[in-house]
Design an enzyme around this catalytic site. Structure first.
Site, mmCIF file in Angstrom:
data_model
loop_
_atom_site.group_PDB
_atom_site.id
_atom_site.type_symbol
_atom_site.label_atom_id
_atom_site.label_comp_id
_atom_site.label_asym_id
_atom_site.label_seq_id
_atom_site.Cartn_x
_atom_site.Cartn_y
_atom_site.Cartn_z
ATOM 1 N N ARG A 118 -4.609 -11.152 -1.484
ATOM 2 C CA ARG A 118 -4.598 -10.830 -2.930
ATOM 3 C C ARG A 118 -4.385 -12.074 -3.788
ATOM 4 N NH1 ARG A 118 -6.381 -7.855 -0.468
ATOM 5 N NH2 ARG A 118 -5.737 -5.781 0.108
ATOM 6 N N SER A 160 -1.343 -1.292 -7.245
ATOM 7 C CA SER A 160 -0.057 -1.780 -6.720
ATOM 8 C C SER A 160 0.549 -2.755 -7.722
ATOM 9 C CB SER A 160 -0.264 -2.517 -5.397
ATOM 10 O OG SER A 160 -0.806 -1.636 -4.459
ATOM 11 N N GLU A 230 1.601 -8.312 -8.619
ATOM 12 C CA GLU A 230 0.155 -8.402 -8.378
ATOM 13 C C GLU A 230 -0.573 -8.190 -9.705
ATOM 14 O OE1 GLU A 230 -1.446 -6.438 -4.816
ATOM 15 O OE2 GLU A 230 -2.981 -5.566 -6.118
HETATM 16 C C1 FAD Z 1 -5.637 3.100 -9.263
HETATM 17 C C2 FAD Z 1 -5.844 1.669 -8.859
HETATM 18 C C3 FAD Z 1 -5.922 1.352 -7.504
HETATM 19 C C4 FAD Z 1 -6.119 0.036 -7.100
HETATM 20 N N1 FAD Z 1 -6.191 -0.265 -5.769
HETATM 21 C C5 FAD Z 1 -6.417 -1.544 -5.373
HETATM 22 C C6 FAD Z 1 -6.552 -1.872 -3.979
HETATM 23 O O1 FAD Z 1 -6.483 -1.039 -3.101
HETATM 24 N N2 FAD Z 1 -6.774 -3.170 -3.651
HETATM 25 C C7 FAD Z 1 -6.869 -4.147 -4.582
HETATM 26 O O2 FAD Z 1 -7.081 -5.301 -4.213
HETATM 27 N N3 FAD Z 1 -6.737 -3.865 -5.901
HETATM 28 C C8 FAD Z 1 -6.514 -2.595 -6.320
HETATM 29 N N4 FAD Z 1 -6.382 -2.301 -7.642
HETATM 30 C C9 FAD Z 1 -6.438 -3.387 -8.616
HETATM 31 C C10 FAD Z 1 -7.843 -3.631 -9.158
HETATM 32 O O3 FAD Z 1 -8.736 -2.686 -8.686
HETATM 33 C C11 FAD Z 1 -8.325 -4.999 -8.711
HETATM 34 O O4 FAD Z 1 -7.380 -5.980 -9.065
HETATM 35 C C12 FAD Z 1 -9.656 -5.392 -9.351
HETATM 36 O O5 FAD Z 1 -10.062 -6.592 -8.753
HETATM 37 C C13 FAD Z 1 -9.517 -5.560 -10.857
HETATM 38 O O6 FAD Z 1 -10.776 -5.874 -11.396
HETATM 39 P P1 FAD Z 1 -10.976 -5.932 -12.969
HETATM 40 O O7 FAD Z 1 -12.404 -6.282 -13.217
HETATM 41 O O8 FAD Z 1 -10.474 -4.695 -13.613
HETATM 42 O O9 FAD Z 1 -10.086 -7.194 -13.356
HETATM 43 P P2 FAD Z 1 -9.009 -7.350 -14.530
HETATM 44 O O10 FAD Z 1 -7.888 -6.411 -14.278
HETATM 45 O O11 FAD Z 1 -9.678 -7.292 -15.854
HETATM 46 O O12 FAD Z 1 -8.533 -8.863 -14.284
HETATM 47 C C14 FAD Z 1 -7.798 -9.210 -13.119
HETATM 48 C C15 FAD Z 1 -7.774 -10.735 -13.017
HETATM 49 O O13 FAD Z 1 -9.081 -11.217 -12.729
HETATM 50 C C16 FAD Z 1 -9.469 -12.202 -13.680
HETATM 51 N N5 FAD Z 1 -10.916 -12.108 -13.858
HETATM 52 C C17 FAD Z 1 -11.645 -11.037 -14.273
HETATM 53 N N6 FAD Z 1 -12.960 -11.335 -14.278
HETATM 54 C C18 FAD Z 1 -13.063 -12.627 -13.862
HETATM 55 C C19 FAD Z 1 -14.158 -13.536 -13.688
HETATM 56 N N7 FAD Z 1 -15.419 -13.183 -13.939
HETATM 57 N N8 FAD Z 1 -13.885 -14.798 -13.282
HETATM 58 C C20 FAD Z 1 -12.611 -15.215 -13.023
HETATM 59 N N9 FAD Z 1 -11.529 -14.414 -13.182
HETATM 60 C C21 FAD Z 1 -11.765 -13.128 -13.597
HETATM 61 C C22 FAD Z 1 -8.689 -11.855 -14.936
HETATM 62 O O14 FAD Z 1 -8.594 -12.988 -15.794
HETATM 63 C C23 FAD Z 1 -7.360 -11.425 -14.321
HETATM 64 O O15 FAD Z 1 -6.594 -12.558 -13.971
HETATM 65 C C24 FAD Z 1 -6.221 -0.995 -8.068
HETATM 66 C C25 FAD Z 1 -6.157 -0.671 -9.447
HETATM 67 C C26 FAD Z 1 -5.981 0.658 -9.838
HETATM 68 C C27 FAD Z 1 -5.926 0.968 -11.310
#
Ligand code: FAD
Length: 240
Positions: A118, A160, A230
């Site tokens: 992660r 998480s 996280e």
């Molecule tokens: C119900 C639920 C369950 C989840 N289960 C999991 C799981 O099992 N495993 C897991 O790993 N995660 C899980 N997550 C977390 C989430 O799914 C991941 O972290 C996912 O990668 C978030 O993507 P996002 O586009 O929404 O990023 P955001 O939440 O918008 O951003 C997260 C980070 O990524 C950066 N970022 C976004 N886009 C870019 C880009 N293009 N270039 C560089 N940096 C960037 C942002 O600046 C920030 O630091 C869960 C979330 C929820 C709500």
């Protein structure tokens, strides 16, 4: 909205906002436009734009009978967000079949990016991920991943809240210090899974921070382990 490879250095990039806790004192925010929402096969590799939602990636892989992305089916977010934190489920991680990532100064190969559980050292905007192509979409894995989520709450959350410390589980530690189901204002550690901080309706940023600090303090006192979040906290008071 960013629709070219140029972007302001002082703005914070939001992907799908699934893993963020945004406070009132946040920096300017930016987002990649639809120009980066695409998925295509080029020269026997999979090119995925960073604004592409995971669900679209899975649909594409199913349609074209491609392997290795089944775990993304129930993981909310865009490819960019997944790359930045090496998102995954147990040993299935987005970096497992990654070849290279496109940044504004060019491609960076997998071997040139630091990554682990992660975490990655990606600190600039990723525009595209390029992956190895492997045949064989496995429908049974979709069910397996759904089962792996059966113990997670349905209330709104950011997934998480803390990273699992080496050799342990954040949820177990939060439960051990008596905080499973504990509520502050409108936020609580879920009574279904303690490492999910859920919004019970009118939760505020301050409620979430108070809960976070309470768990960190108690776990540190009881186990000498500092829980590392996280979820990214986007508020100048908590960013370094
Ligand atoms: C119900 C639920 C369950 C989840 N289960 C999991 C799981 O099992 N495993 C897991 O790993 N995660 C899980 N997550 C977390 C989430 O799914 C991941 O972290 C996912 O990668 C978030 O993507 P996002 O586009 O929404 O990023 P955001 O939440 O918008 O951003 C997260 C980070 O990524 C950066 N970022 C976004 N886009 C870019 C880009 N293009 N270039 C560089 N940096 C960037 C942002 O600046 C920030 O630091 C869960 C979330 C929820 C709500």
């Amino acid at each position: 909205m960013i629709d070219s490879h140029e972007y302001p250095e002082d703005a914070y990039l939001v992907g799908g906002a699934n893993n963020l806790l945004i406070g009132p004192e946040h920096p300017p925010l930016m987002k990649l436009s639809k120009a980066f929402d695409y998925i295509k096969i080029v020269d026997n590799q999979l090119h995925i734009g960073a604004a592409t939602p995971g669900g679209k990636v899975v649909s594409f892989c199913k349609k074209h009978d491609l392997a290795n992305f089944e775990f993304v089916a129930h993981l909310p977010g865009t490819l960019g967000g997944m790359l930045q934190m090496n998102a995954g489920l147990k040993e299935y991680e987005i970096f497992n079949h990654l070849h290279k990532v496109y940044f504004k100064d060019g491609y960076q190969l997998l071997g040139d990016i630091e990554y682990g559980y992660r975490t990655t050292n990606i600190d600039k905007v990723a525009f595209e991920g390029i992956f190895e192509l492997e045949k064989g979409f496995d429908l049974s894995k979709i069910d397996m991943f759904k089962q792996m989520r059966a113990n997670q709450p349905h209330d709104p959350s950011a997934g998480s809240f803390f990273k699992n410390p080496i050799g342990d589980y954040a949820g177990r530690l939060i439960e051990e210090v008596g905080l499973k189901g504990h509520r502050i204002g409108g936020m609580a550690y879920s009574d279904k899974h303690a490492n999910f901080m859920v919004n019970l309706g009118k939760g505020t940023f301050d409620d979430a921070i108070a809960l976070m600090q309470l768990a960190q303090k108690r776990v540190l006192e009881s186990f000498e382990i500092l829980l590392e979040n996280e979820v990214a906290i986007i508020d100048r008071r908590f960013m370094n």
